[in-house]
Design a protein around this motif. Structure first.
Motif, PDB file in Angstrom:
ATOM      1  N   ALA A  22       0.917  -1.264  -0.242  1.00  0.00           N
ATOM      2  CA  ALA A  22       0.047  -0.002   0.007  1.00  0.00           C
ATOM      3  C   ALA A  22       0.929   1.191  -0.074  1.00  0.00           C
ATOM      4  O   ALA A  22       0.210   2.482  -0.438  1.00  0.00           O
ATOM      5  N   SER A  23       2.111   1.093   0.356  1.00  0.00           N
ATOM      6  CA  SER A  23       2.908   2.371   0.296  1.00  0.00           C
ATOM      7  C   SER A  23       3.435   2.832  -0.977  1.00  0.00           C
ATOM      8  O   SER A  23       4.037   3.639  -1.097  1.00  0.00           O
ATOM      9  N   MET A  24       3.154   2.083  -1.883  1.00  0.00           N
ATOM     10  CA  MET A  24       3.304   2.830  -3.297  1.00  0.00           C
ATOM     11  C   MET A  24       1.984   2.834  -4.294  1.00  0.00           C
ATOM     12  O   MET A  24       1.082   2.082  -3.858  1.00  0.00           O
ATOM     13  N   GLN A  25       2.112   3.840  -5.051  1.00  0.00           N
ATOM     14  CA  GLN A  25       0.975   3.848  -6.332  1.00  0.00           C
ATOM     15  C   GLN A  25       1.555   3.504  -7.668  1.00  0.00           C
ATOM     16  O   GLN A  25       1.608   4.223  -8.355  1.00  0.00           O
ATOM     17  N   PHE A  26       1.470   2.197  -7.876  1.00  0.00           N
ATOM     18  CA  PHE A  26       2.384   1.705  -8.950  1.00  0.00           C
ATOM     19  C   PHE A  26       1.832   2.397 -10.217  1.00  0.00           C
ATOM     20  O   PHE A  26       2.416   2.946 -11.131  1.00  0.00           O
ATOM     21  N   LEU A  27       0.493   2.200 -10.444  1.00  0.00           N
ATOM     22  CA  LEU A  27      -0.046   2.797 -11.806  1.00  0.00           C
ATOM     23  C   LEU A  27       0.005   4.083 -12.052  1.00  0.00           C
ATOM     24  O   LEU A  27       0.261   4.428 -12.963  1.00  0.00           O
ATOM     25  N   LEU A  28      -0.061   4.763 -10.965  1.00  0.00           N
ATOM     26  CA  LEU A  28       0.107   6.431 -10.887  1.00  0.00           C
ATOM     27  C   LEU A  28       1.625   6.682 -11.430  1.00  0.00           C
ATOM     28  O   LEU A  28       1.760   7.469 -11.918  1.00  0.00           O
ATOM     29  N   ASP A  29       2.489   5.867 -10.607  1.00  0.00           N
ATOM     30  CA  ASP A  29       3.965   6.182 -10.909  1.00  0.00           C
ATOM     31  C   ASP A  29       4.392   5.931 -12.253  1.00  0.00           C
ATOM     32  O   ASP A  29       5.575   6.414 -12.662  1.00  0.00           O
ATOM     33  N   VAL A  30       3.783   4.784 -12.894  1.00  0.00           N
ATOM     34  CA  VAL A  30       4.122   4.594 -14.207  1.00  0.00           C
ATOM     35  C   VAL A  30       3.495   5.102 -15.505  1.00  0.00           C
ATOM     36  O   VAL A  30       3.654   4.661 -16.733  1.00  0.00           O
ATOM     37  N   THR A  31       2.569   6.112 -14.937  1.00  0.00           N
ATOM     38  CA  THR A  31       1.951   6.870 -16.276  1.00  0.00           C
ATOM     39  C   THR A  31       1.922   8.319 -16.132  1.00  0.00           C
ATOM     40  O   THR A  31       2.233   8.890 -15.215  1.00  0.00           O
ATOM     41  N   PRO A  32       2.241   8.676 -17.448  1.00  0.00           N
ATOM     42  CA  PRO A  32       2.687  10.091 -17.793  1.00  0.00           C
ATOM     43  C   PRO A  32       1.830  11.022 -17.152  1.00  0.00           C
ATOM     44  O   PRO A  32       0.475  11.002 -17.322  1.00  0.00           O
ATOM     45  N   VAL A  33       2.264  12.336 -16.604  1.00  0.00           N
ATOM     46  CA  VAL A  33       1.292  13.180 -16.109  1.00  0.00           C
ATOM     47  C   VAL A  33       0.954  14.247 -17.189  1.00  0.00           C
ATOM     48  O   VAL A  33       0.252  15.185 -17.224  1.00  0.00           O
ATOM     49  N   ASN A  34       1.921  14.341 -18.273  1.00  0.00           N
ATOM     50  CA  ASN A  34       1.481  15.235 -19.784  1.00  0.00           C
ATOM     51  C   ASN A  34       0.837  14.779 -20.854  1.00  0.00           C
ATOM     52  O   ASN A  34       1.035  15.077 -22.030  1.00  0.00           O
ATOM     53  N   ALA A  35       0.241  13.515 -20.528  1.00  0.00           N
ATOM     54  CA  ALA A  35      -0.287  12.756 -21.922  1.00  0.00           C
ATOM     55  C   ALA A  35      -1.236  13.548 -22.362  1.00  0.00           C
ATOM     56  O   ALA A  35      -1.279  13.557 -23.729  1.00  0.00           O
ATOM     57  N   ASP A  36      -2.010  14.436 -21.958  1.00  0.00           N
ATOM     58  CA  ASP A  36      -3.023  15.255 -22.748  1.00  0.00           C
ATOM     59  C   ASP A  36      -2.372  16.192 -23.570  1.00  0.00           C
ATOM     60  O   ASP A  36      -2.800  16.622 -24.504  1.00  0.00           O
ATOM     61  N   GLU A  37      -1.364  16.940 -22.809  1.00  0.00           N
ATOM     62  CA  GLU A  37      -0.654  17.986 -23.642  1.00  0.00           C
ATOM     63  C   GLU A  37       0.203  17.381 -24.833  1.00  0.00           C
ATOM     64  O   GLU A  37      -0.115  18.310 -25.801  1.00  0.00           O
ATOM     65  N   ILE A  38       0.560  16.500 -24.726  1.00  0.00           N
ATOM     66  CA  ILE A  38       1.611  15.652 -25.661  1.00  0.00           C
ATOM     67  C   ILE A  38       0.481  15.065 -26.666  1.00  0.00           C
ATOM     68  O   ILE A  38       0.832  15.057 -27.942  1.00  0.00           O
ATOM     69  N   LYS A  39      -0.865  14.654 -26.263  1.00  0.00           N
ATOM     70  CA  LYS A  39      -1.595  14.077 -27.391  1.00  0.00           C
ATOM     71  C   LYS A  39      -1.770  15.251 -28.152  1.00  0.00           C
ATOM     72  O   LYS A  39      -1.808  14.949 -29.614  1.00  0.00           O
ATOM     73  N   ALA A  40      -2.329  16.522 -27.858  1.00  0.00           N
ATOM     74  CA  ALA A  40      -2.574  17.483 -28.714  1.00  0.00           C
ATOM     75  C   ALA A  40      -1.370  17.576 -29.767  1.00  0.00           C
ATOM     76  O   ALA A  40      -1.650  18.035 -31.079  1.00  0.00           O
ATOM     77  N   ASP A  41      -0.109  17.783 -29.192  1.00  0.00           N
ATOM     78  CA  ASP A  41       0.846  18.018 -30.143  1.00  0.00           C
ATOM     79  C   ASP A  41       1.109  16.831 -31.290  1.00  0.00           C
ATOM     80  O   ASP A  41       1.609  17.227 -32.291  1.00  0.00           O
ATOM     81  N   PHE A  42       1.110  15.706 -30.798  1.00  0.00           N
ATOM     82  CA  PHE A  42       1.122  14.661 -31.587  1.00  0.00           C
ATOM     83  C   PHE A  42       0.241  14.494 -32.583  1.00  0.00           C
ATOM     84  O   PHE A  42       0.692  14.405 -33.738  1.00  0.00           O
ATOM     85  N   VAL A  43      -1.087  14.714 -32.337  1.00  0.00           N
ATOM     86  CA  VAL A  43      -2.113  14.558 -33.326  1.00  0.00           C
ATOM     87  C   VAL A  43      -1.972  15.667 -34.322  1.00  0.00           C
ATOM     88  O   VAL A  43      -2.308  15.633 -35.486  1.00  0.00           O
ATOM     89  N   ASN A  44      -1.585  16.832 -33.936  1.00  0.00           N
ATOM     90  CA  ASN A  44      -1.428  17.847 -34.795  1.00  0.00           C
ATOM     91  C   ASN A  44      -0.097  18.086 -35.689  1.00  0.00           C
ATOM     92  O   ASN A  44       0.294  19.050 -36.298  1.00  0.00           O
ATOM     93  N   GLY A  45       0.673  16.825 -35.427  1.00  0.00           N
ATOM     94  CA  GLY A  45       2.084  16.694 -36.326  1.00  0.00           C
ATOM     95  C   GLY A  45       3.255  17.358 -35.721  1.00  0.00           C
ATOM     96  O   GLY A  45       4.253  17.471 -36.475  1.00  0.00           O
ATOM     97  N   ARG A  46       3.057  17.757 -34.455  1.00  0.00           N
ATOM     98  CA  ARG A  46       4.174  18.933 -33.902  1.00  0.00           C
ATOM     99  C   ARG A  46       5.155  17.875 -33.322  1.00  0.00           C
ATOM    100  O   ARG A  46       6.230  18.123 -33.097  1.00  0.00           O
ATOM    101  N   VAL A  47       4.541  16.598 -33.061  1.00  0.00           N
ATOM    102  CA  VAL A  47       5.610  15.577 -32.117  1.00  0.00           C
ATOM    103  C   VAL A  47       5.548  14.322 -32.789  1.00  0.00           C
ATOM    104  O   VAL A  47       4.256  14.022 -33.254  1.00  0.00           O
TER     105      VAL A  47
END
Length: 390
Positions: A22-47
């Motif tokens: 219980a002392s770790m939050q495994f899925l939170l720790d391995v999931t990016p916090v900037n996915a929504d920001e990167i999604k927009a850049d990726f879909v729009n061809g900037r990344v």
């Protein structure tokens, strides 16, 4: 020990293992916090090569590993409990290794060791779904995050009426991606939207399965049943998808999404680049943004194969039902279907207590009828969607 009482030393080992888990939050720790920001850049061809950012790990893996090393699971007296807790000890050690290897080349191999690969049979099921479940529901009306939070809270309140002492929570946060459960809390991304047609199914998935079994497991003398025994994820996610089937809200898009996850994990494990896996989903008819989210989930932290377990867990549970099994003992806590005989042993000996809660759909005759019918689709899961071409 062969009676209904576990020794104090066995319970102490169990409690120490549960606290470490219980002392770790495994899925939170391995999931990016900037996915929504990167999604927009990726879909729009900037990344084209997304650079994901991860939250700092609250408790360092070396500290967790030391705490785990100090738990002597070899000293457990009860044979059944010993088997279960030794397996959990090994799994935690692997997860701590994964946290150390986050966003490195080693992470993928460790992930495959933890969650397994994608068998040819599972890939055949996934390919069949994408080939034959072509017509999906339109976007329809959507529910924004604040409204979904209210509905989730109402679902939690339903269970509080049954047992006012349960400790469950739901909250909105800006550092999560999508909707997920960690511990006794349902976390909702501030930017999440849910199709109204999917709301009840998602509530039964997250609250009626993940939170209900957390409550029941945390109330057991064996505390690891609250945090989850080794390999519990696959059965938990299978149960959660089965809940969507039971309440009649497994949609065509949702089934296609589960299939896409399997095939994307397979591509990731085979060495495909992120953009290759994303383009493959576009060819399969997914939107750019939906395809990005599915690809991100498989490629996060260096390659996480967890997403293959949803469909695999569902297939295993349908086979369990078709073979005459039931779900009653699965509400006792979080554990693998493979461990059901061991859990049954503890239950028959009186070690485990009755569940505090049962999912509301489990007491609905209509849900039972849907599950009985669904069990016949185990060899061809595409048939779960009425009208899928043979």
């Amino acid at each position: 020990m062969t009676d209904s009482t576990l020794s104090v030393s066995d319970l102490a080992i169990d409690h120490a293992l549960a606290q470490t888990a219980a002392s770790m939050q495994f899925l939170l720790d391995v999931t990016p916090v900037n996915a929504d920001e990167i999604k927009a850049d990726f879909v729009n061809g900037r990344v084209r090569d997304p650079a994901f950012v991860y939250r700092p790990v609250e408790v360092q893996p070396d500290v967790l590993s030391k705490a785990l090393h100090n738990i002597d699971v070899s000293a457990i007296e009860d044979p059944t409990l010993g088997h279960l807790l030794r397996a959990k000890h090994r799994e935690l050690a692997l997860q701590f290794d994964m946290l150390r290897a986050r966003d490195t080349d080693d992470f993928k191999a460790l992930s495959i060791e933890l969650y397994g690969g994608t068998s040819p049979e599972l890939r055949t099921q996934a390919e069949g779904i994408l080939e034959r479940v072509k017509v999906t529901e339109g976007p329809g009306e959507v529910v924004p995050a604040p409204e979904f939070l209210e509905l989730a809270q109402a679902e939690i309140d339903h269970y509080r009426e049954i047992d006012p002492e349960i400790d469950l929570h739901a909250e909105m946060r800006d550092d999560v991606n999508g909707i997920m459960v960690t511990g006794n809390t349902l976390l909702i991304d501030n930017d999440s939207v849910v199709q109204r047609a999917r709301v009840n199914g998602l509530l039964q998935h997250e609250v009626g399965t993940h939170l209900v079994t957390q409550v029941n497991g945390a109330a057991q003398p064996v505390q690891v049943l609250g945090t989850g025994l080794a390999g519990y994820d696959e059965t938990q996610e299978g149960l959660a998808v089965l809940a969507e089937v039971a309440c009649g809200e497994l949609t065509p898009f949702r089934l296609r999404q589960l299939a896409a996850r399997v095939l994307t994990v397979h591509r990731m494990q085979g060495g495909a680049e992120f953009v290759e896996a994303w383009r493959a989903l576009l060819k399969d008819g997914f939107t750019e943004r939906s395809a990005f989210t599915t690809t991100m989930r498989a490629y996060r932290s260096g390659g996480l194969s967890k997403d293959a377990i949803y469909l695999r867990g569902l297939v295993d549970l349908l086979a369990h039902l078709r073979g005459g099994g039931d779900l009653a003992l699965l509400w006792l806590g979080k554990f693998s279907l493979a461990d059901l005989p061991l859990i049954s042993d503890l239950h028959e000996r009186g070690v485990l207590v009755a569940p505090r809660l049962v999912p509301r759909y489990a007491e609905d005759p209509a849900s039972t009828a849907r599950l009985n019918a669904a069990a016949d689709s185990v060899d061809d899961v595409a048939q779960l969607i009425t009208g899928a071409a043979a």
